[in-house]
Design an enzyme around this catalytic site. Structure first.
Site, PDB file in Angstrom:
ATOM      1  N   HIS A 289      50.987  -6.701 -31.326  1.00  8.19           N
ATOM      2  CA  HIS A 289      50.935  -5.803 -32.481  1.00  8.19           C
ATOM      3  C   HIS A 289      49.614  -5.039 -32.418  1.00  8.19           C
ATOM      4  O   HIS A 289      48.552  -5.603 -32.660  1.00  8.19           O
ATOM      5  CB  HIS A 289      51.040  -6.601 -33.782  1.00  8.19           C
TER       6      HIS A 289
ATOM      7  N   ARG B 158      49.144  -2.256 -34.232  1.00  3.31           N
ATOM      8  CA  ARG B 158      48.984  -1.776 -35.615  1.00  3.31           C
ATOM      9  C   ARG B 158      48.949  -0.258 -35.786  1.00  3.31           C
ATOM     10  O   ARG B 158      49.138   0.231 -36.895  1.00  3.31           O
ATOM     11  CB  ARG B 158      47.732  -2.375 -36.259  1.00  3.31           C
TER      12      ARG B 158
ATOM     13  N   ASP C 195      52.132 -12.452 -29.050  1.00  2.00           N
ATOM     14  CA  ASP C 195      52.352 -12.148 -30.474  1.00  2.00           C
ATOM     15  C   ASP C 195      51.011 -11.882 -31.161  1.00  2.00           C
ATOM     16  O   ASP C 195      50.772 -12.302 -32.292  1.00  2.00           O
ATOM     17  CB  ASP C 195      53.099 -13.280 -31.183  1.00  2.00           C
TER      18      ASP C 195
ATOM     19  N   HIS D 267      44.594  -9.015 -38.304  1.00  2.00           N
ATOM     20  CA  HIS D 267      44.606  -8.656 -39.724  1.00  2.00           C
ATOM     21  C   HIS D 267      43.185  -8.361 -40.188  1.00  2.00           C
ATOM     22  O   HIS D 267      42.225  -8.925 -39.651  1.00  2.00           O
ATOM     23  CB  HIS D 267      45.169  -9.804 -40.579  1.00  2.00           C
TER      24      HIS D 267
END
Length: 444
Positions: free
Chosen positions: A72, A74, A317, A321
């Site tokens: 990810h 983002r 994965d 954050h």
């Protein structure tokens, strides 16, 4: 690779480079000569051009550059957590020369325009190749198929489609998606999570969840979706990929499917190879992840599944954050962990150092098979004359304490802070161009 498919540039203007005295695939000592972005030769006592740079790889393992099928990055929309630039810097430090960027961005990567934007950003600011993953459904809403054909025929040449973060729960929609991607040899990568069985769930359902008073996330919520989807893939005759498999029962189902010739592949994350639900006891939200950390028995099962080939690949994965998304009460915290910069070290610790995988097999699960599943023909090639020089020189001997503050990722939500992990990236080449030397990103 087709002429119009994106590939990283070969460093034809970079000086020749001789990797001397390393052990390709952990086997016999051989030199690797790189000229004009390609491997010129692999052998003993190779002669290098006078202008060549000599890299001393004594004691190091030489591997094809790693390929991550599940990360990810983002961008667009989540740049506070990560950007394509910062995420690919992290990937390069981890030894990756290609990453597949998941579709749960803002806007969602469900159109040709968005996946082409991601691909272009990878070309202009990436430290590794970036392959966009397209959404299966519009807006990840699970109601109607996204523009699968348009994304497949775009300049990004998308071949992997996933609503990762959400399950394609409707069996009719899942069947249609599997049927649709057959025409261009695509694959549906399923996030196996029955939403009804996991509503309000906070961690793995078991002894620890009962003791902590947290709503449980049963293993059957993953296993039931995998069982349904392998049967759908068999019925349709299409390719299915299972994201972040995490339970012993899931391993059994995939093993059963493969024995029957069903075209299913599966991945396990590095954190599911090591961590368990026991880590949750302190309510530190850095351990909150989807799927949740399972039991020690599940960890043993996925290790065995990776060793015997039931599980095809390791995929990170990588899910960065912002700090405030994790620094809150457990039930309010975001799910996910970073993983690009620690993946190979964790595979070495859990699989190689324990005698479960050879370095040749590490190349299979972290480079060759991910590239094959993602139809990334430029990556994951054998270390042989003529191949693009996507190369990793890994020193397995150093042991270092993990400090997320030193990572290139913008995310600091690594569950391995303070953990001693083996190995150091001595050199990564992307098309013959150094992107990392001795653990540090090479600026360009």
């Amino acid at each position: 690779m087709t002429a119009d498919q994106t590939a990283p540039p070969l460093a034809t203007d970079h000086a020749p480079l001789l990797i001397r005295g390393g052990r390709p695939y952990g086997e016999d000592v051989q030199d690797v000569l790189v000229v004009k972005g390609r491997i010129e030769a692999v052998g003993t006592s190779l002669e290098a051009p006078a202008e060549a740079e000599i890299v001393d790889a004594d004691g190091c393992i030489v591997l094809p550059g790693l390929v991550d099928l599940h990360a990810h990055l983002r961008e667009p929309g989540g740049e506070e957590a990560e950007t394509i630039e910062s995420g690919t810097r992290a990937a390069a430090r981890g030894g990756f020369t290609a990453v597949h960027a998941m579709a749960n961005t803002t806007p969602v990567a469900d159109t040709a325009g968005v996946v082409e934007q991601v691909a272009r950003r990878g070309e202009t600011s990436g430290w590794c190749s970036v392959r966009p993953v397209g959404a299966v459904t519009v807006g990840l809403a699970g109601e109607r198929l996204a523009e699968l054909d348009a994304m497949a025929n775009s300049r990004a040449k998308v071949r992997v489609f996933s609503d990762d973060g959400k399950c394609v729960h409707d069996p009719v929609l899942m069947r249609r998606a599997l049927e649709y991607v057959k025409s261009f040899d695509g694959v549906i990568a399923q996030h196996a999570q029955d939403p009804r069985l996991t509503e309000g769930a906070q961690m793995h359902e078991g002894v620890v969840s009962a003791e902590l008073g947290l709503a449980g996330w049963p293993a059957v919520a993953e296993e039931s979706i995998i069982a349904r989807d392998v049967l759908l893939a068999q019925h349709v005759g299409s390719r299915l990929h299972v994201c972040h498999l995490s339970t012993a029962g899931s391993v059994d189902i995939v093993r059963w499917a493969k024995q029957r010739g069903i075209a299913v592949t599966a991945e396990v994350t590095p954190h599911h190879l090591l961590l368990t639900d026991e880590n949750v006891r302190d309510f530190d939200a850095v351990y909150k992840v989807n799927p949740p950390l399972r039991t020690a028995a599940d960890v043993e099962a996925v290790r065995e599944g990776l060793a015997d080939g039931t599980i095809d690949i390791v995929a990170t994965d990588h899910a960065p954050h912002p700090r405030d998304a994790k620094d809150r009460e457990w039930d309010q915290a975001a799910m996910g962990m970073t993983g690009l910069e620690t993946a190979l070290a964790l595979v070495q610790r859990t699989m190689v150092d324990e005698g479960r995988l050879s370095w040749r097999e590490v190349a299979r699960v972290l480079s060759e098979r991910p590239a094959e599943i993602g139809r990334d023909e430029d990556q994951g090639q054998q270390l042989a004359a003529g191949a693009p020089a996507h190369v990793l020189v890994w020193d397995p001997r150093p042991v270092r304490t993990t400090d997320p503050a030193e990572h290139s990722s913008r995310g600091r939500n690594s569950p391995f802070a303070g953990l001693e992990l083996p190995g150091l990236n001595r050199l990564t080449l992307l098309g013959g161009r150094p992107t990392v030397r001795d653990g540090a990103v090479v600026e360009h």
